[in-house]
Scaffold this motif. Structure first.
Motif, PDB file in Angstrom:
ATOM      1  N   ALA A 156      20.143  25.040  29.959  1.00 30.20           N
ATOM      2  CA  ALA A 156      21.681  25.754  30.309  1.00 30.20           C
ATOM      3  C   ALA A 156      21.655  25.390  31.976  1.00 30.20           C
ATOM      4  O   ALA A 156      20.556  25.496  32.776  1.00 30.20           O
ATOM      5  N   PRO A 157      22.738  25.453  32.359  1.00 34.45           N
ATOM      6  CA  PRO A 157      23.047  25.308  33.874  1.00 34.45           C
ATOM      7  C   PRO A 157      22.186  26.554  34.665  1.00 34.45           C
ATOM      8  O   PRO A 157      22.378  27.678  34.159  1.00 34.45           O
ATOM      9  N   GLY A 158      21.455  26.705  35.612  1.00 33.41           N
ATOM     10  CA  GLY A 158      21.192  27.909  36.318  1.00 33.41           C
ATOM     11  C   GLY A 158      19.507  28.169  35.799  1.00 33.41           C
ATOM     12  O   GLY A 158      19.062  28.945  36.405  1.00 33.41           O
ATOM     13  N   TYR A 159      19.241  27.377  34.937  1.00 31.89           N
ATOM     14  CA  TYR A 159      17.816  27.652  34.684  1.00 31.89           C
ATOM     15  C   TYR A 159      16.855  27.106  36.022  1.00 31.89           C
ATOM     16  O   TYR A 159      17.206  26.019  36.650  1.00 31.89           O
ATOM     17  N   PRO A 160      15.746  27.698  36.177  1.00 28.45           N
ATOM     18  CA  PRO A 160      14.823  27.497  37.610  1.00 28.45           C
ATOM     19  C   PRO A 160      14.417  25.925  37.497  1.00 28.45           C
ATOM     20  O   PRO A 160      13.951  25.342  36.485  1.00 28.45           O
ATOM     21  N   ARG A 161      15.031  25.300  38.461  1.00 32.06           N
ATOM     22  CA  ARG A 161      14.337  23.823  38.681  1.00 32.06           C
ATOM     23  C   ARG A 161      13.417  23.522  38.457  1.00 32.06           C
ATOM     24  O   ARG A 161      12.644  22.605  38.071  1.00 32.06           O
ATOM     25  N   GLU A 162      12.266  24.508  39.363  1.00 34.68           N
ATOM     26  CA  GLU A 162      10.766  24.226  39.156  1.00 34.68           C
ATOM     27  C   GLU A 162      10.472  24.132  37.889  1.00 34.68           C
ATOM     28  O   GLU A 162       9.299  23.351  37.385  1.00 34.68           O
ATOM     29  N   GLU A 163      10.846  25.105  37.052  1.00 38.05           N
ATOM     30  CA  GLU A 163      10.350  25.294  35.574  1.00 38.05           C
ATOM     31  C   GLU A 163      10.854  24.158  35.018  1.00 38.05           C
ATOM     32  O   GLU A 163      10.116  23.437  33.893  1.00 38.05           O
ATOM     33  N   VAL A 164      12.124  23.521  35.352  1.00 40.13           N
ATOM     34  CA  VAL A 164      12.573  22.352  34.419  1.00 40.13           C
ATOM     35  C   VAL A 164      11.542  21.085  34.886  1.00 40.13           C
ATOM     36  O   VAL A 164      11.150  20.349  34.038  1.00 40.13           O
ATOM     37  N   ARG A 165      11.220  20.950  36.156  1.00 39.76           N
ATOM     38  CA  ARG A 165      10.494  19.982  36.481  1.00 39.76           C
ATOM     39  C   ARG A 165       8.875  20.250  35.857  1.00 39.76           C
ATOM     40  O   ARG A 165       8.542  18.937  35.377  1.00 39.76           O
ATOM     41  N   ARG A 166       8.695  21.305  35.696  1.00 41.61           N
ATOM     42  CA  ARG A 166       7.388  21.557  34.921  1.00 41.61           C
ATOM     43  C   ARG A 166       7.378  20.957  33.587  1.00 41.61           C
ATOM     44  O   ARG A 166       6.394  20.323  33.138  1.00 41.61           O
ATOM     45  N   TYR A 167       8.401  21.146  32.738  1.00 44.82           N
ATOM     46  CA  TYR A 167       8.713  20.679  31.290  1.00 44.82           C
ATOM     47  C   TYR A 167       8.876  19.150  31.385  1.00 44.82           C
ATOM     48  O   TYR A 167       8.411  18.546  30.300  1.00 44.82           O
ATOM     49  N   ILE A 168       9.553  18.705  32.258  1.00 45.03           N
ATOM     50  CA  ILE A 168       9.513  17.359  32.520  1.00 45.03           C
ATOM     51  C   ILE A 168       8.168  16.507  32.587  1.00 45.03           C
ATOM     52  O   ILE A 168       7.900  15.538  31.776  1.00 45.03           O
ATOM     53  N   ARG A 169       7.362  17.070  33.482  1.00 45.51           N
ATOM     54  CA  ARG A 169       5.906  16.650  33.553  1.00 45.51           C
ATOM     55  C   ARG A 169       5.033  16.662  32.256  1.00 45.51           C
ATOM     56  O   ARG A 169       4.645  15.665  31.910  1.00 45.51           O
ATOM     57  N   ASP A 170       5.372  17.637  31.659  1.00 46.77           N
ATOM     58  CA  ASP A 170       4.553  17.996  30.397  1.00 46.77           C
ATOM     59  C   ASP A 170       4.956  16.945  29.362  1.00 46.77           C
ATOM     60  O   ASP A 170       4.370  16.415  28.583  1.00 46.77           O
ATOM     61  N   SER A 171       6.361  16.633  29.379  1.00 46.46           N
ATOM     62  CA  SER A 171       6.941  15.816  28.302  1.00 46.46           C
ATOM     63  C   SER A 171       6.507  14.297  28.621  1.00 46.46           C
ATOM     64  O   SER A 171       6.374  13.461  27.627  1.00 46.46           O
ATOM     65  N   ALA A 172       6.439  13.986  29.965  1.00 40.67           N
ATOM     66  CA  ALA A 172       6.336  12.656  30.250  1.00 40.67           C
ATOM     67  C   ALA A 172       4.663  12.359  30.028  1.00 40.67           C
ATOM     68  O   ALA A 172       4.385  11.180  29.755  1.00 40.67           O
ATOM     69  N   ASP A 173       4.055  13.216  29.724  1.00 37.49           N
ATOM     70  CA  ASP A 173       2.442  13.150  29.209  1.00 37.49           C
ATOM     71  C   ASP A 173       2.406  12.753  27.955  1.00 37.49           C
ATOM     72  O   ASP A 173       1.413  12.090  27.441  1.00 37.49           O
ATOM     73  N   THR A 174       3.460  12.847  27.125  1.00 43.52           N
ATOM     74  CA  THR A 174       3.507  12.421  25.706  1.00 43.52           C
ATOM     75  C   THR A 174       3.324  10.785  25.633  1.00 43.52           C
ATOM     76  O   THR A 174       4.192  10.335  26.336  1.00 43.52           O
ATOM     77  N   PRO A 175       2.390  10.496  24.634  1.00 47.25           N
ATOM     78  CA  PRO A 175       2.611   8.982  24.864  1.00 47.25           C
ATOM     79  C   PRO A 175       3.817   8.258  24.685  1.00 47.25           C
ATOM     80  O   PRO A 175       4.515   8.707  23.692  1.00 47.25           O
ATOM     81  N   ARG A 176       4.334   7.338  25.420  1.00 48.79           N
ATOM     82  CA  ARG A 176       5.556   6.550  25.237  1.00 48.79           C
ATOM     83  C   ARG A 176       5.924   6.124  23.828  1.00 48.79           C
ATOM     84  O   ARG A 176       7.223   6.270  23.266  1.00 48.79           O
ATOM     85  N   GLU A 177       4.767   5.542  22.893  1.00 50.39           N
ATOM     86  CA  GLU A 177       5.183   5.097  21.698  1.00 50.39           C
ATOM     87  C   GLU A 177       5.470   6.197  20.894  1.00 50.39           C
ATOM     88  O   GLU A 177       6.423   6.126  20.205  1.00 50.39           O
ATOM     89  N   VAL A 178       5.002   7.321  21.102  1.00 52.24           N
ATOM     90  CA  VAL A 178       5.234   8.616  20.207  1.00 52.24           C
ATOM     91  C   VAL A 178       6.542   8.918  20.712  1.00 52.24           C
ATOM     92  O   VAL A 178       7.531   9.356  19.702  1.00 52.24           O
ATOM     93  N   VAL A 179       6.956   9.227  21.876  1.00 50.74           N
ATOM     94  CA  VAL A 179       8.382   9.465  22.374  1.00 50.74           C
ATOM     95  C   VAL A 179       9.422   8.653  22.081  1.00 50.74           C
ATOM     96  O   VAL A 179      10.424   9.034  21.362  1.00 50.74           O
ATOM     97  N   MET A 180       9.186   7.343  21.865  1.00 49.69           N
ATOM     98  CA  MET A 180      10.442   6.668  21.685  1.00 49.69           C
ATOM     99  C   MET A 180      10.492   6.286  20.069  1.00 49.69           C
ATOM    100  O   MET A 180      11.541   6.354  19.522  1.00 49.69           O
ATOM    101  N   THR A 181       9.336   6.251  19.500  1.00 53.37           N
ATOM    102  CA  THR A 181       9.147   6.113  18.075  1.00 53.37           C
ATOM    103  C   THR A 181      10.076   7.477  17.116  1.00 53.37           C
ATOM    104  O   THR A 181      10.728   7.393  16.442  1.00 53.37           O
ATOM    105  N   LEU A 182       9.600   8.610  17.704  1.00 53.40           N
ATOM    106  CA  LEU A 182      10.216   9.656  17.128  1.00 53.40           C
ATOM    107  C   LEU A 182      11.743   9.953  17.624  1.00 53.40           C
ATOM    108  O   LEU A 182      12.396  10.655  16.899  1.00 53.40           O
ATOM    109  N   TYR A 183      11.952   9.364  18.907  1.00 52.67           N
ATOM    110  CA  TYR A 183      13.224   9.625  19.239  1.00 52.67           C
ATOM    111  C   TYR A 183      14.112   8.878  18.034  1.00 52.67           C
ATOM    112  O   TYR A 183      15.269   9.229  17.692  1.00 52.67           O
ATOM    113  N   GLY A 184      13.637   7.609  17.679  1.00 51.25           N
ATOM    114  CA  GLY A 184      14.633   6.749  16.782  1.00 51.25           C
ATOM    115  C   GLY A 184      14.429   7.460  15.520  1.00 51.25           C
ATOM    116  O   GLY A 184      15.409   7.410  14.700  1.00 51.25           O
ATOM    117  N   ALA A 185      13.247   8.351  15.090  1.00 48.85           N
ATOM    118  CA  ALA A 185      13.146   8.975  13.911  1.00 48.85           C
ATOM    119  C   ALA A 185      14.120  10.199  13.781  1.00 48.85           C
ATOM    120  O   ALA A 185      14.698  10.307  12.713  1.00 48.85           O
TER     121      ALA A 185
END
Length: 259
Positions: A156-185
C-alpha cells in the motif's frame, strides 16, 4: 534448520512451540517469490502456546528444487510435510499463492484441515486492464524489472521504501524458472466452482488497498463458501508484514473460536 527431501526437492521448514495443549498445529504457507519469514510476527505470537510449522516452498527461500509446474504440486509438498511431522489435522494459513495451495489441500484432503485462513488470496484470477497489460509484457521485460514491478504494487502507498527494496531483493533471488512458471500457474488457478465443497470454517482476511488481488475478488470467493468469515484491513497485498499485529490479532480470534 530441519529439512525434508520430497519429490526431488529439499524443503526447509521450522517446527516450533509446544507439542501438547493449545489446539491443533498451525501451518503457515507463504506466497509467490516470498519465504517462510513473511510469517515471523505470527509465528512468534502463536509458538508461545501451540505448535507452529512453516516452510519455504520448493524453489523459494532456503528450499531447493525447481521444475514445479502447478499449485497442486506445491500442495502435495505441504501434505508430505504434514505426513513427515505426524500432523493429522491443522489450521492451514496461506498468503496469496499460499492461500491457493491451502484451498487445494482443503479440497483434496478435507480431513487434514480443521480450519483455514486465506490472507490476500482468491479462488479464480480475474484481470483488470493494468494487470492484463503487466501480464502481456511480462515475457518481454528484464526479469528483475518484472519482479520489482510486481513487488512494488504489492504494498500500500506509504510503506517504507527501503523495506520494499528489501523484499524486491529477496524475491529476485527466487530462480527465474520458478517465478515465471508459478506466475503462469496462478493465472490458471481456478477453484471457484468447487469452493462450495470446502466445508472447513474459513477466515478470509484481505487488504483494502490490494491491487494485486483486489478485495472484490476475495468477496466473490467468500460468497461461494458455506462457512466463511471476512475481515478487511487497511493494507495492501502484503498483510503479514504491512499490518503484522492487526493480522495476528484477527488470526488469534479465529483460531481460538472468539469470532
Amino acid at each position: 534448520m530441519p529439512q525434508l527431501d520430497v519429490a526431488g526437492a529439499r524443503l526447509t521448514y521450522d517446527d516450533e512451540g509446544p507439542r501438547d495443549g493449545g489446539g491443533v498445529p498451525l501451518v503457515f504457507v507463504h506466497g509467490w517469490t516470498a519465504n517462510r519469514h513473511r510469517w515471523d510476527h505470527q509465528v512468534a505470537h502463536f509458538a508461545e502456546r501451540r505448535r507452529v510449522v512453516r516452510l519455504d516452498l520448493r524453489g523459494h527461500g532456503e528450499s531447493g528444487g525447481a521444475g514445479v509446474r502447478t499449485i497442486g504440486e506445491l500442495a502435495r509438498d505441504v501434505v508430505a510435510l504434514l505426513d513427515h511431522l505426524g500432523i493429522e489435522r491443522c489450521v492451514l494459513v496461506g498468503h496469496s499463492m499460499g492461500g491457493m495451495i491451502a484451498q487445494t489441500v482443503a479440497l483434496e484432503h478435507p480431513e487434514r484441515v480443521e480450519r483455514m485462513v486465506l490472507v490476500n488470496s482468491i479462488g479464480r484470477m480475474a484481470y483488470n486492464r493494468a494487470r492484463g497489460l503487466l501480464m502481456a509484457v511480462s515475457a518481454l521485460v528484464p526479469f528483475k524489472v518484472f519482479v520489482a514491478t510486481n513487488i512494488r504494487r504489492a504494498f500500500a502507498p506509504g510503506y517504507p521504501r527501503e523495506e520494499v527494496r528489501r523484499y524486491i531483493r529477496d524475491s529476485a533471488d527466487t530462480p527465474r524458472e520458478v517465478v515465471m512458471t508459478l506466475y503462469g500457474a496462478m493465472r490458471g488457478f481456478d477453484v471457484l466452482d468447487r469452493a462450495g465443497q470446502i466445508r472447513t470454517p474459513t477466515l478470509m482476511v484481505h487488504g483494502y488497498h490490494d491491487v494485486q488481488l483486489p478485495v472484490g475478488q476475495m468477496l466473490w470467493l467468500a460468497t461461494a463458501y458455506p462457512d466463511a468469515t471476512v475481515r478487511v484491513l487497511d493494507a495492501g497485498h502484503e498483510l503479514p508484514v504491512e499490518k503484522p499485529a492487526e493480522l495476528t490479532a484477527v488470526l488469534d480470534a479465529f483460531v481460538t473460536g472468539r469470532n
